[in-house]
Design a protein around this motif. Sequence first.
Motif, mmCIF file in Angstrom:
data_model
loop_
_atom_site.group_PDB
_atom_site.id
_atom_site.type_symbol
_atom_site.label_atom_id
_atom_site.label_comp_id
_atom_site.label_asym_id
_atom_site.label_seq_id
_atom_site.Cartn_x
_atom_site.Cartn_y
_atom_site.Cartn_z
ATOM 1 N N MET A 162 0.832 -1.201 0.000
ATOM 2 C CA MET A 162 0.000 0.000 0.000
ATOM 3 C C MET A 162 0.866 1.250 0.000
ATOM 4 O O MET A 162 0.523 2.250 -0.650
ATOM 5 C CB MET A 162 -0.935 -0.016 1.204
ATOM 6 N N ALA A 163 1.981 1.233 0.721
ATOM 7 C CA ALA A 163 2.877 2.389 0.739
ATOM 8 C C ALA A 163 3.507 2.612 -0.632
ATOM 9 O O ALA A 163 3.677 3.755 -1.064
ATOM 10 C CB ALA A 163 3.963 2.198 1.791
ATOM 11 N N ALA A 164 3.844 1.550 -1.338
ATOM 12 C CA ALA A 164 4.490 1.679 -2.640
ATOM 13 C C ALA A 164 3.504 2.073 -3.737
ATOM 14 O O ALA A 164 3.809 2.904 -4.593
ATOM 15 C CB ALA A 164 5.183 0.368 -3.006
ATOM 16 N N PHE A 165 2.287 1.482 -3.739
ATOM 17 C CA PHE A 165 1.345 1.683 -4.838
ATOM 18 C C PHE A 165 0.296 2.757 -4.560
ATOM 19 O O PHE A 165 -0.165 3.424 -5.488
ATOM 20 C CB PHE A 165 0.637 0.362 -5.155
ATOM 21 N N GLY A 166 -0.133 2.910 -3.293
ATOM 22 C CA GLY A 166 -1.166 3.880 -2.976
ATOM 23 C C GLY A 166 -2.520 3.487 -3.526
ATOM 24 O O GLY A 166 -2.737 2.374 -4.010
ATOM 25 N N GLY A 167 -3.483 4.405 -3.417
ATOM 26 C CA GLY A 167 -4.810 4.193 -3.958
ATOM 27 C C GLY A 167 -5.677 3.300 -3.097
ATOM 28 O O GLY A 167 -5.368 2.983 -1.945
ATOM 29 N N LEU A 168 -6.796 2.886 -3.661
ATOM 30 C CA LEU A 168 -7.679 1.879 -3.071
ATOM 31 C C LEU A 168 -7.407 0.584 -3.809
ATOM 32 O O LEU A 168 -7.474 0.543 -5.041
ATOM 33 C CB LEU A 168 -9.142 2.299 -3.236
ATOM 34 N N ARG A 169 -7.110 -0.477 -3.059
ATOM 35 C CA ARG A 169 -6.700 -1.720 -3.711
ATOM 36 C C ARG A 169 -7.202 -2.936 -2.955
ATOM 37 O O ARG A 169 -7.431 -2.882 -1.741
ATOM 38 C CB ARG A 169 -5.168 -1.812 -3.805
ATOM 39 N N ASP A 208 -5.235 8.749 -0.842
ATOM 40 C CA ASP A 208 -4.011 9.039 -1.595
ATOM 41 C C ASP A 208 -4.067 8.223 -2.881
ATOM 42 O O ASP A 208 -4.389 7.040 -2.853
ATOM 43 C CB ASP A 208 -2.770 8.636 -0.799
ATOM 44 N N ALA A 209 -3.719 8.852 -3.996
ATOM 45 C CA ALA A 209 -3.809 8.164 -5.285
ATOM 46 C C ALA A 209 -2.452 7.860 -5.899
ATOM 47 O O ALA A 209 -2.376 7.214 -6.943
ATOM 48 C CB ALA A 209 -4.635 9.009 -6.261
ATOM 49 N N THR A 210 -1.363 8.297 -5.275
ATOM 50 C CA THR A 210 -0.064 8.243 -5.956
ATOM 51 C C THR A 210 0.892 7.179 -5.435
ATOM 52 O O THR A 210 1.790 6.749 -6.144
ATOM 53 C CB THR A 210 0.635 9.604 -5.858
ATOM 54 N N GLY A 211 0.749 6.765 -4.177
ATOM 55 C CA GLY A 211 1.751 5.879 -3.602
ATOM 56 C C GLY A 211 3.032 6.618 -3.309
ATOM 57 O O GLY A 211 3.071 7.856 -3.252
ATOM 58 N N SER A 212 4.106 5.879 -3.135
ATOM 59 C CA SER A 212 5.385 6.490 -2.780
ATOM 60 C C SER A 212 5.903 7.380 -3.909
ATOM 61 O O SER A 212 5.833 7.025 -5.082
ATOM 62 C CB SER A 212 6.412 5.384 -2.468
ATOM 63 N N GLN A 213 6.404 8.554 -3.533
ATOM 64 C CA GLN A 213 6.936 9.523 -4.482
ATOM 65 C C GLN A 213 8.331 9.949 -4.030
ATOM 66 O O GLN A 213 8.623 9.984 -2.840
ATOM 67 C CB GLN A 213 6.030 10.747 -4.547
ATOM 68 N N VAL A 214 9.189 10.304 -5.012
ATOM 69 C CA VAL A 214 10.551 10.694 -4.674
ATOM 70 C C VAL A 214 11.002 11.820 -5.600
ATOM 71 O O VAL A 214 10.634 11.865 -6.776
ATOM 72 C CB VAL A 214 11.523 9.489 -4.795
ATOM 73 N N VAL A 215 11.755 12.763 -5.037
ATOM 74 C CA VAL A 215 12.365 13.833 -5.821
ATOM 75 C C VAL A 215 13.816 13.969 -5.384
ATOM 76 O O VAL A 215 14.169 13.669 -4.239
ATOM 77 C CB VAL A 215 11.634 15.184 -5.644
ATOM 78 N N GLY A 216 14.664 14.427 -6.298
ATOM 79 C CA GLY A 216 16.067 14.629 -5.974
ATOM 80 C C GLY A 216 16.570 15.954 -6.514
ATOM 81 O O GLY A 216 16.118 16.429 -7.568
ATOM 82 N N LEU A 217 17.482 16.570 -5.786
ATOM 83 C CA LEU A 217 18.104 17.822 -6.203
ATOM 84 C C LEU A 217 19.610 17.661 -6.153
ATOM 85 O O LEU A 217 20.170 17.161 -5.158
ATOM 86 C CB LEU A 217 17.687 18.966 -5.260
ATOM 87 N N PRO A 218 20.315 18.062 -7.182
ATOM 88 C CA PRO A 218 21.777 17.990 -7.152
ATOM 89 C C PRO A 218 22.335 18.985 -6.129
ATOM 90 O O PRO A 218 21.801 20.088 -5.962
ATOM 91 C CB PRO A 218 22.195 18.368 -8.575
#
Length: 339
Positions: free
Chosen positions: A160-167, A328-338
């Motif tokens: 659920m943490a990785a995929f998100g949504g209703l499942r 939540d509809a997105t699941g786990s999200q990640v962003v990176g900055l140099p």
Amino acid sequence: MSTRDAAVDGARTAVHLVVARAPLRVSLAGGGTDLPSYADRFASAVVSLAMDRYVSVTTFPRSFGGGVRACWEDVEQVEHAEQLRNRFARAALLHTGTLRSIQLASCADAPSSSGLGGSGAFAVALLHQERPEPGELAERAGAIEMHDLGRQVGKHDHYMAAFGGLRVLRCGKDGSVRPQPLAIGGALEGYVRDRLLLFFTGLSRDAGQVLTAQDRNTYYGDSDTLRALRSIHSLVPEMLNAVTTGRVDSIGLLLDAHWQAKCRLSQGVSNNRVEALYKVGREADADGGKLLGAGGGFLLLSSAPGRTQEIRAAMAEQHAQELPFGPDATGSQVVGLPV
């Protein structure tokens, strides 16, 4: 630009500040049947909803001083990842091979060990720094908790943490998990936002410890435990029908049936505080509910139409703080900055 300057610039831009977040979850039906002691024998399913409440993990390179600096409720500063007291962070860093020269910080929308899948979300958010696909991310996070740490849990929280949504998570006898997405219609979304209420009991317990008794009893074929788990499993088709057809008025009754079956699993599932809060909620016109997670700190209550304010007032008198949420509809999200 000289060759040396280009090399230095390339080395700097290859290092990133990375922020990942993974959602907490609310299990609606089938929770607890995902443990291998049950699922590997009978197969199982869990209907679950990811919430717009999260666990976040930030990583930043440590260019000066080396070692590992980690900020949770307190601050840890060690020479090597294997020295961390936080066992989830320690296991995840050892798994990835990130042993030194890193700084970490984690924040969450709910206390740890409070029944919302926080440890699974933490592991997913930390591992998401490497950007694997959701299925691989869930499996790796589950393996850390189940195998590296030896906790008696299933893969529900990690998927659920990785995929998100209703499942609906369909757990096969071979250890596989199929995270089938379900549409969130207008009736269900309105019900979740307006009538499904979360209250913190003030108690936090380690789910792995509570699930150990259930796992042992299931493994040895205890008839009462198996009967309760079969009852919980049998509610999945009814809950699926309710959430996919918009029959939201039946959800509270199904949550209550789940709670009654869950209480038969182990004496450690409930306690006087939880039972008193549930009684107060029902008397204020909750049409059902249950304690979330195995150790549980959050009580989920389903309000009868138009009765949410009465329930909120009754729970406030019992000093049970509400945690508002939506899907939540997105699941786990990640962003990176140099850097």
